[in-house]
Design an enzyme around this catalytic site. Structure first.
Site, mmCIF file in Angstrom:
data_model
loop_
_atom_site.group_PDB
_atom_site.id
_atom_site.type_symbol
_atom_site.label_atom_id
_atom_site.label_comp_id
_atom_site.label_asym_id
_atom_site.label_seq_id
_atom_site.Cartn_x
_atom_site.Cartn_y
_atom_site.Cartn_z
ATOM 1 C CG HIS A 95 25.095 -25.777 31.257
ATOM 2 N ND1 HIS A 95 25.886 -24.704 31.562
ATOM 3 C CD2 HIS A 95 24.281 -25.377 30.254
ATOM 4 C CE1 HIS A 95 25.571 -23.698 30.760
ATOM 5 N NE2 HIS A 95 24.598 -24.086 29.967
ATOM 6 C CE LYS A 143 37.195 -20.377 23.507
ATOM 7 N NZ LYS A 143 38.548 -19.916 23.773
#
Length: 186
Positions: A39, A104
């Site tokens: 990222h 999650k």
């Protein structure tokens, strides 16, 4: 009342606006893997106006660092990674076309705001079910940052990959709504 949706990537604004927190989605098509190191590199490329290793428009990124595959299998266990580590990067990617993220755990307010402003969603995948989720990945190919090992960016072909909408494009948060149902009020 939650609904069930069957969607194929890339996702459109219309797809996103039809989803509500709590809906179950079965994703098919191409999704990409990326964790925090990847990222950071993607955001650096955007900031430097350089070409990305894949098209963000309509894309879905799965926060996962899969295990090595068994012989004859495309991928090993592929369970979701805790998502908050991507929170500082996700708003930039959403602004540049990312439509979905799978992971999650909770997301911060900046991610939720970006989902609302740019029509994106955060999906939850079932933690602890990585071996089962890996079976729904039909192809896996490293497309960038191979030196990151399990955290390299992979292009996955998935079929009916089950996820739940946690944060929708209307600002709803399934975790907050679920907790409110069971709060004891004095």
């Amino acid at each position: 009342m939650s609904q069930v949706h069957y969607l194929t990537t890339p996702l459109t604004d219309e797809d996103i606006m039809n989803l509500k927190a709590g809906d179950i989605v079965y994703l098919s098509g191409t999704i990409f893997t990326a964790r925090d190191a990847a990222h950071k590199r993607l955001v650096d490329l955007i900031e430097n106006k350089e070409e990305l290793p894949f098209q963000l428009d309509g894309a879905v990124i799965y926060f996962v660092g899969p295990t090595p595959p068994k012989p004859g299998e495309p991928i090993g266990s592929a369970g979701p990674t805790t998502s908050y580590r991507m929170d500082s990067y996700s708003p930039t990617l959403i602004k540049h076309g990312l439509k979905g993220m799978i992971g999650k755990g909770k997301r911060n307010q900046a991610v939720k705001d970006a989902c609302k402003e740019y029509k994106a969603v955060y999906f939850g995948a079932t933690g602890g079910a990585g071996a089962l989720l890996g079976k729904l990945i039909k192809e896996a190919k490293v497309i960038a940052y191979e030196e990151l090992g399990p955290e390299a960016i992979r292009m996955l072909k998935v079929e009916n990959f089950p996820v739940t909408v946690i944060n929708d494009a209307y600002g709803r948060d399934l975790y907050e709504e679920g907790r409110k149902q069971y709060e004891v009020k004095d």
